[in-house]
Each structure stands twice: as structure tokens, then as C-alpha cells.
Write a protein that holds these residues in place. Structure first.
Motif, mmCIF file in Angstrom:
data_model
loop_
_atom_site.group_PDB
_atom_site.id
_atom_site.type_symbol
_atom_site.label_atom_id
_atom_site.label_comp_id
_atom_site.label_asym_id
_atom_site.label_seq_id
_atom_site.Cartn_x
_atom_site.Cartn_y
_atom_site.Cartn_z
ATOM 1 N N ASP A 56 6.275 -21.055 -13.059
ATOM 2 C CA ASP A 56 6.888 -19.953 -12.330
ATOM 3 C C ASP A 56 6.027 -18.699 -12.470
ATOM 4 O OD1 ASP A 56 8.792 -18.640 -10.819
ATOM 5 O OD2 ASP A 56 9.947 -18.025 -12.579
ATOM 6 N N PHE A 57 5.584 -18.162 -11.361
ATOM 7 C CA PHE A 57 4.834 -16.915 -11.402
ATOM 8 C C PHE A 57 5.082 -16.155 -10.106
ATOM 9 C CE2 PHE A 57 1.940 -19.883 -9.401
ATOM 10 C CZ PHE A 57 1.356 -19.153 -8.391
ATOM 11 N N SER A 58 4.857 -14.863 -10.172
ATOM 12 C CA SER A 58 5.024 -14.047 -8.962
ATOM 13 C C SER A 58 3.657 -13.819 -8.335
ATOM 14 C CB SER A 58 5.690 -12.714 -9.323
ATOM 15 O OG SER A 58 4.877 -12.017 -10.253
ATOM 16 N N ASN A 59 3.657 -13.171 -7.198
ATOM 17 C CA ASN A 59 2.417 -12.934 -6.474
ATOM 18 C C ASN A 59 1.430 -12.176 -7.354
ATOM 19 O OD1 ASN A 59 0.433 -12.535 -4.639
ATOM 20 N ND2 ASN A 59 1.679 -11.492 -3.140
ATOM 21 N N VAL A 60 0.271 -12.758 -7.565
ATOM 22 C CA VAL A 60 -0.741 -12.141 -8.422
ATOM 23 C C VAL A 60 -1.813 -11.424 -7.612
ATOM 24 C CG1 VAL A 60 -0.405 -13.761 -10.322
ATOM 25 C CG2 VAL A 60 -2.049 -14.291 -8.522
ATOM 26 N N MET A 61 -1.617 -11.369 -6.306
ATOM 27 C CA MET A 61 -2.602 -10.717 -5.445
ATOM 28 C C MET A 61 -2.326 -9.214 -5.382
ATOM 29 S SD MET A 61 -4.233 -13.413 -4.626
ATOM 30 C CE MET A 61 -5.132 -13.465 -3.122
ATOM 31 N N ARG A 62 -3.362 -8.456 -5.220
ATOM 32 C CA ARG A 62 -3.181 -7.017 -5.085
ATOM 33 C C ARG A 62 -2.662 -6.692 -3.692
ATOM 34 N NH1 ARG A 62 -6.919 -4.978 -1.700
ATOM 35 N NH2 ARG A 62 -8.932 -5.991 -1.545
ATOM 36 N N GLU A 63 -2.116 -5.519 -3.561
ATOM 37 C CA GLU A 63 -1.649 -5.100 -2.247
ATOM 38 C C GLU A 63 -2.850 -4.853 -1.341
ATOM 39 O OE1 GLU A 63 1.274 -2.017 -1.919
ATOM 40 O OE2 GLU A 63 2.073 -2.494 -3.903
ATOM 41 N N ASP A 64 -2.660 -5.109 -0.064
ATOM 42 C CA ASP A 64 -3.722 -4.890 0.903
ATOM 43 C C ASP A 64 -3.637 -3.443 1.370
ATOM 44 O OD1 ASP A 64 -5.820 -5.315 2.585
ATOM 45 O OD2 ASP A 64 -4.654 -6.352 4.112
ATOM 46 N N ILE A 65 -4.491 -2.614 0.806
ATOM 47 C CA ILE A 65 -4.457 -1.183 1.102
ATOM 48 C C ILE A 65 -5.723 -0.809 1.862
ATOM 49 C CG2 ILE A 65 -4.392 1.122 0.097
ATOM 50 C CD1 ILE A 65 -3.028 -0.148 -2.346
ATOM 51 N N GLU A 66 -5.553 -0.151 2.994
ATOM 52 C CA GLU A 66 -6.696 0.298 3.770
ATOM 53 C C GLU A 66 -7.351 1.452 3.029
ATOM 54 O OE1 GLU A 66 -7.507 2.644 7.914
ATOM 55 O OE2 GLU A 66 -5.865 1.199 7.876
ATOM 56 N N CYS A 67 -8.655 1.329 2.782
ATOM 57 C CA CYS A 67 -9.316 2.385 2.025
ATOM 58 C C CYS A 67 -10.372 3.119 2.859
ATOM 59 C CB CYS A 67 -9.918 1.832 0.748
ATOM 60 S SG CYS A 67 -11.020 0.455 1.021
ATOM 61 N N TYR A 68 -11.032 2.413 3.759
ATOM 62 C CA TYR A 68 -12.057 3.082 4.566
ATOM 63 C C TYR A 68 -12.308 2.242 5.807
ATOM 64 C CZ TYR A 68 -16.581 4.849 6.105
ATOM 65 O OH TYR A 68 -17.600 5.354 6.846
#
Length: 93
Positions: A56-68
Motif C-alpha cells: 500500500d502506497f500513495s502517489n509518489v510522483m511530484r505535482e506537475d507544476i508549470e515553471c517556464y
């Protein structure tokens, strides 16, 4: 027991070329796999909740944030060859 004709059919579907001496070996191996599947089908799974992962684990991916965001001119400046507003690439035959 998987027969040679079944192995030939599967090989054809998978677009594999098998030597004649390989066919009996693969028939035995495929039969063994099916025996294991039959054994697993005998296990009582009533009351067992379906799962998509063994731990059991939760989403380990980072959020997709627009940076440039690069401008068209910046992108086109990196191209080796440009024609109008398009990348120019070699013709493929």
C-alpha cells in the motif's frame, strides 16, 4: 497438455520462428505455466479485496507544476534548420 500445433499457432501469432527441436520444449513449458494458473484458480479468494499493487502506497510522483514556457523564437533558435515557422528536417524515403 499443450500440443505442438498449439505452440506453432502461438509462435505464428507472435511472429516467432521456432526450430523443430524447440517446439516440444515450449509445449512442456507452456503446459507448466497453465498448471500453475490452474493451481492459483483453486485458491479460495472469497472476501479478499482486489488490489493493484502488493504494497500500500500513495502517489509518489511530484505535482506537475508549470515553471517556464519557452517562446516560439527560443525554440526555433535551437533548431539546426528552419523554414518559415517550421523545423526543417531531411526527407525520409
Amino acid at each position: 497438455m499443450i500440443e505442438i500445433k498449439d505452440v506453432e499457432h502461438v509462435a505464428k501469432l507472435a511472429r516467432l520462428e521456432l526450430e523443430e527441436d524447440e517446439k516440444p520444449k515450449f509445449a512442456r513449458e507452456l503446459s507448466d505455466v497453465l498448471k500453475h494458473v490452474e493451481m492459483m484458480n483453486e485458491v479460495d479468494t472469497k472476501g479478499v479485496e482486489p488490489m493493484n499493487h502488493s504494497i500500500d502506497f500513495s502517489n509518489v510522483m511530484r505535482e506537475d507544476i508549470e515553471c517556464y514556457e519557452q517562446t516560439r523564437d527560443e525554440l526555433m533558435a535551437n533548431a539546426p534548420d528552419v523554414e518559415s515557422d517550421f523545423f526543417k528536417v531531411p526527407k525520409i524515403n
